[in-house]
Write an enzyme that holds these catalytic residues in place. Structure first.
Site, PDB file in Angstrom:
ATOM      1  N   PHE A 155       0.808  -1.219   0.000  1.00  9.60           N
ATOM      2  CA  PHE A 155       0.000   0.000   0.000  1.00  9.60           C
ATOM      3  C   PHE A 155       0.838   1.265   0.000  1.00  9.60           C
ATOM      4  CE2 PHE A 155       0.846  -0.410   4.561  1.00  9.60           C
ATOM      5  CZ  PHE A 155       1.073   0.912   4.938  1.00  9.60           C
ATOM      6  N   LYS A 179      -1.018  -7.419  -8.804  1.00 11.05           N
ATOM      7  CA  LYS A 179      -1.957  -7.584  -7.695  1.00 11.05           C
ATOM      8  C   LYS A 179      -1.603  -6.501  -6.681  1.00 11.05           C
ATOM      9  CE  LYS A 179      -2.808  -8.658  -4.038  1.00 11.05           C
ATOM     10  NZ  LYS A 179      -3.410  -7.804  -2.945  1.00 11.05           N
ATOM     11  N   GLU A 182      -5.129  -3.775  -1.634  1.00 13.64           N
ATOM     12  CA  GLU A 182      -6.552  -3.478  -1.653  1.00 13.64           C
ATOM     13  C   GLU A 182      -6.865  -2.114  -1.026  1.00 13.64           C
ATOM     14  OE1 GLU A 182      -6.317  -7.446   0.479  1.00 13.64           O
ATOM     15  OE2 GLU A 182      -4.781  -6.219  -0.526  1.00 13.64           O
ATOM     16  N   ARG A 183      -5.872  -1.532  -0.344  1.00 10.81           N
ATOM     17  CA  ARG A 183      -6.138  -0.288   0.386  1.00 10.81           C
ATOM     18  C   ARG A 183      -6.104   0.946  -0.511  1.00 10.81           C
ATOM     19  NH1 ARG A 183      -2.120  -1.930   5.376  1.00 10.81           N
ATOM     20  NH2 ARG A 183      -3.387  -3.675   6.156  1.00 10.81           N
ATOM     21  N   SER A 232       5.875  -7.094   4.025  1.00  5.47           N
ATOM     22  CA  SER A 232       6.478  -7.415   5.314  1.00  5.47           C
ATOM     23  C   SER A 232       7.333  -8.677   5.205  1.00  5.47           C
ATOM     24  CB  SER A 232       5.393  -7.629   6.372  1.00  5.47           C
ATOM     25  OG  SER A 232       4.668  -8.816   6.099  1.00  5.47           O
ATOM     26  N   CYS A 287       9.625   1.428   3.611  1.00  5.48           N
ATOM     27  CA  CYS A 287      10.577   0.384   3.993  1.00  5.48           C
ATOM     28  C   CYS A 287      11.989   0.940   4.100  1.00  5.48           C
ATOM     29  CB  CYS A 287      10.539  -0.781   3.007  1.00  5.48           C
ATOM     30  SG  CYS A 287      11.200  -0.390   1.390  1.00  5.48           S
ATOM     31  N   GLU A 388       9.311  -3.731  13.270  1.00 10.21           N
ATOM     32  CA  GLU A 388       9.162  -2.664  12.282  1.00 10.21           C
ATOM     33  C   GLU A 388       7.850  -1.950  12.583  1.00 10.21           C
ATOM     34  OE1 GLU A 388       9.415  -1.968   7.465  1.00 10.21           O
ATOM     35  OE2 GLU A 388       8.549  -3.837   8.201  1.00 10.21           O
TER      36      GLU A 388
END
Length: 503
Positions: A155, A179, A182-183, A232, A287, A388
């Protein structure tokens, strides 16, 4: 009198057209600054996945054979279109992610760099030729596309990360299935329309929305040849293990805990400016965010004070506001997790220098807000250090000298990015050679490589042996083929031997 708000429905982009698909499940999309639902996202089922992969497989067969000149023509046009739609893409990012508009435009700019690099694909795919390796025998090599590849993206960079993958995959002759998260799915859908407008054949770039079912389908589908993932560490490890088990090539980029060492000889005002920007920019949802300041010796008291001043001055607001420097975090669950970790650090004895847990933005009380937070005297046992956080939180760990700082970083399971602030070339050189991290900054807090290098960490920040984009991206999306060729004269066509061939 009640009013009814009609929500936008976000569809898939399959084989050149927007489609609702056959899946009946949907998921709400939020504006994190207001907390309001803004759209309904259609989620794929197994039939949608199979339709998408079949279209990609068919498209890959012809796209992989098309001339490099025609491929680059599409890439150049796509680059023009993305550049022309920066404002529209940024508005979509801000509306669904929450980052400020200037930051959203910045991520698009870094994506454009990769498109530009991919435009040079004829040079990047040049093979090697060895003449007369044995009498009358030549050897040459070239690289061919994998076929169908998928990108599973996070996201936090809904445009940049897809652009780290798709232009490289498409330029090298593959069909690409995205893909996205979804957010914040709207910006990826606009990218799909721009690819089509650029002249890309149907099926070469597709967007399929879904959750774990869709991800697992891509990881295991026999007609998907490669997987690129950013997210992640636990999921990256799962993606790598599952897709590799099913015979796919995988690059899976995981999480991070990025440290920045601040030496006493550093320009501390410069270091504080960059630490604050690297920790609180994009609400820390990067990240490559600096989440640990490693304060060396006498630098500690001064750097903490200077970062405190800057944290208190950050303008937190809806990302559409002209003076906003930081927006909300992505979901209520994300906010709750950040607040929990900060509270645990305080309970364990860390010193709260700046506390953003109770931030309220007037007029946006339902938004998902966490203010810039600075925590001093953190130790390596606290969850604020071990996890994290992915929020606007900078923890400060104090060490005696550079050697202790390097040891601290090298002991951490992550190895994505790191930095040092110093005016000493000797310190910088020692640091860059000793630290076990994939991307290193010298007085640069976010050392994201330019497009003609490659992005990737070490240790638990990367699963798979190839970094993303740049030269390693070309290598990842292609496989080498070596040809040994002999064209004998008719009078010398004999001479075959049962022995292993040699010179």
């Amino acid at each position: 009198m009640s009013t009814t708000t009609t929500l936008t429905t976000i569809h898939h982009f399959i084989n050149g057209v927007e489609t609702t698909g056959e899946g009946e499940r949907t998921q709400p999309v939020y504006n994190p600054a207001t907390g309001q639902v803004t759209a309904e996202l259609r989620l794929a089922n197994e039939a949608d996945l199979n339709t998408t992969v079949a279209a990609a497989k068919k498209a890959a067969e012809s796209w992989g054979d098309i001339s490099l000149a025609k491929r680059t023509a599409v890439l150049f046009k796509f680059r023009e279109l993305v550049a022309a739609h920066v404002d529209e893409l940024a508005e979509l990012i801000t509306a669904e992610h929450g980052k400020v508009l200037s930051d959203a435009k910045g991520e698009i700019g870094r994506g454009l760099e990769v498109i530009e690099f991919a435009c040079g694909i004829p040079q990047l795919l040049k093979g090697d030729y060895s003449d007369q390796v044995s009498t009358g025998i030549d050897v040459f090599s070239f690289r061919e596309p994998l076929g169908v590849v998928a990108g599973i993206t996070p996201f936090n960079f809904p445009v940049m990360v897809p652009l780290w993958m798709a232009p490289m995959a498409i330029a090298t002759g593959n069909a690409f299935i995205l893909k996205p998260s979804e957010r914040d799915p709207s910006a990826p859908m606009l990218l799909a329309k721009l690819w089509k407008q650029a002249g890309l054949p149907d099926g070469v770039f597709q967007v399929l929305h879904g959750g774990k079912e869709t991800v697992d389908g891509l990881l295991t589908h026999p007609d998907v040849d490669g997987i690129s993932f950013v997210g992640s560490t636990p999921i990256a490890q799962y993606v790598h293990e599952t897709a590799t088990k099913h015979g796919k090539r995988v690059q899976a980029l995981g999480g991070a805990k990025n440290h920045a060492i601040v030496m006493p000889d550093a320009d501390l005002d410069n270091a504080a400016d960059h630490l604050a920007a690297a920790a609180f920019g994009s609400a820390g949802e990067r990240c490559m965010a600096i989440s640990v300041a490693v304060a060396v010796g006498d630098a500690a008291e001064l750097i903490v004070k200077k970062v405190e001043e800057r944290a208190l001055a950050v303008k937190v607001n809806n990302g559409t506001e002209p003076d906003a420097e930081m927006g909300p975090v992505i979901t209520p669950a994300s906010k709750e997790r950040i607040v929990r970790i900060v509270t645990e650090a305080e309970t364990a004895g860390a010193a709260m220098v700046v506390d953003g847990r109770d931030l309220v933005v007037p007029g946006h009380e339902d938004g998902f807000w966490v203010g810039p937070t600075v925590i001093d005297h953190v130790n390596t046992e606290m969850t604020a250090y071990t996890e994290e956080i992915f929020g606007p939180v900078l923890v400060v760990v104090r060490v005696a000298d550079l050697d202790e700082g390097i040891k601290l970083i090298n002991s951490n399971p992550y190895g994505n990015g790191t930095a040092i602030f110093t005016s000493s070339g000797a310190n910088a050189r020692k640091f860059q050679r000793s630290v076990t991290v994939g991307m290193v900054g010298i007085n640069v807090p976010l050392p994201v490589p330019v497009a003609y290098h490659s992005f990737g960490g070490w240790k638990n920040s990367l699963f798979g042996d190839k970094h993303i984009y740049g030269p390693e991206g070309v290598s990842f999306y292609t496989r080498g083929k070596v040809i040994t060729s002999r064209w004998p004269e008719p009078t010398h066509a004999s001479g075959a031997s049962y022995n292993f061939p040699s010179n």
